[in-house]
Design an enzyme around this catalytic site. Structure first.
Site, PDB file in Angstrom:
ATOM      1  CE  LYS A 139      72.094 -68.088 115.261  1.00 41.40           C
ATOM      2  NZ  LYS A 139      72.620 -69.334 115.732  1.00 41.40           N
ATOM      3  CG  ASP A 162      68.459 -75.942 113.131  1.00 39.20           C
ATOM      4  OD1 ASP A 162      68.163 -76.196 113.225  1.00 39.20           O
ATOM      5  OD2 ASP A 162      69.329 -74.651 112.044  1.00 39.20           O
ATOM      6  CG  ASP A 199      71.465 -71.407 117.840  1.00 38.87           C
ATOM      7  OD1 ASP A 199      70.725 -71.356 115.913  1.00 38.87           O
ATOM      8  OD2 ASP A 199      71.681 -72.865 117.991  1.00 38.87           O
TER       9      ASP A 199
END
EC number: 3.1.3.3
Length: 300
Positions: free
Chosen positions: A222, A91, A89
């Site tokens: 994802k 952020d 990921d």
């Protein structure tokens, strides 16, 4: 069941894995089965068992013993320990902040948007709805502020080392984010990820028009990229590693061979056993058995 032993890895901030910590865990390991990965930072303890339940029992006892110490503790099987696929990921994982919140701060509504982000990352809101709501609040914001936001964006400690070291050892790396391609492309270039995927902002006349170009990349996407890459690269699930912090990362974290929570939100922490909460992204290398002498800080 694996026919190879399990290993516990204990990692502390540099120079803080001292004798006090070792004394606390000494009842649960033999010095002859321990190996330093980085002096006074990371140590491997090979467990004399091939039974997962036995390994978990030792792990929980050691966790309890170390509860008062600011160290991270991980449990993994020796089988397929060094992963051939990394999906991260962006952020609050590879970068320190939430880039959308930072963009909002540039126009004075950072707290308002950050509150929505927090609820979404805690799993309290549907991700797509929360994303649309936040972007609508940024309608007519100058696209020039994207670059200004990027100039203030900082990588988390160990991000470049994690990617460069895994690439050096022939792993494939991908950055998959519910954020935006403007930022993922720059982060991917800076860290050296092979590929990156994220959402796309709709921009008209150099201004954000308050919408996101469909389809929206969320938790299902994802997981899709995890499955796609394992199939494309002809890997088993056990050869994959994912790392993230929020609710939209959970499917890829729980379906990978090794899912690591990085300073995770409570909803994530309660579903994972391997969590980084005191140390850096370097721990994602130690957990795979890499020694500090094998680390590289950038691609050659």
């Amino acid at each position: 069941m694996s026919y190879l032993p399990y290993v516990i890895t204990v990692v502390a901030p540099p120079s803080l894995l001292n004798q006090k910590v070792l004394d606390l865990i000494e009842p649960y390991y033999s010095l002859q089965d321990a190996q330093w990965l980085s002096q006074q930072e990371a140590i491997d303890i090979e467990l004399p068992t091939t039974d997962l339940n036995d390994a978990k029992s030792i792990f929980k006892k050691m966790q309890t013993a170390l509860r008062s110490q600011k160290v991270d503790i991980f449990l993994t099987p020796m089988l397929s320990r060094k992963k051939k696929l990394l999906i991260a990921d962006m952020d609050s994982t590879i970068v320190q902040s939430e880039t959308l919140d930072d963009l909002a701060a540039e126009v004075g509504i950072g707290e308002q948007i950050a509150a929505i982000t927090k609820r979404a990352m805690n799993g309290e809101l549907i991700f797509a709805d929360a994303l649309n709501e936040r972007i609508a609040l940024l309608k007519n914001v100058s696209a020039d502020l994207l670059e200004k936001t990027w100039q203030h964006t900082k990588l988390n400690d160990g991000a470049q080392t994690l990617v460069a070291t895994m690439r050096k050892h022939h792993a494939y790396t991908a950055l998959i984010s519910g954020g935006f391609t403007f930022f993922t492309q720059k982060v991917a270039d800076k860290c050296g990820f092979h590929e990156n995927h994220a959402n796309q902002l709709s921009i008209q006349d150099n201004k954000l028009d308050g919408t996101v170009i469909l389809p929206i990349l969320g938790k299902e996407a994802k997981l899709f990229h995890l499955n796609r890459l394992t199939q494309t690269l002809n890997l088993t699930k056990n050869e994959s590693m994912t790392i993230g912090d929020g609710a939209n990362d959970l499917p890829m974290l729980t379906h990978a061979g090794l899912g690591i929570g990085y300073y995770p939100k409570p909803i994530v922490a309660e579903q994972l056993s391997n969590i980084i909460q005191y140390t850096s992204l370097r721990s994602a290398l130690f957990i795979q058995g890499y020694k500090e002498s094998e680390f590289v800080d950038e691609l050659g």
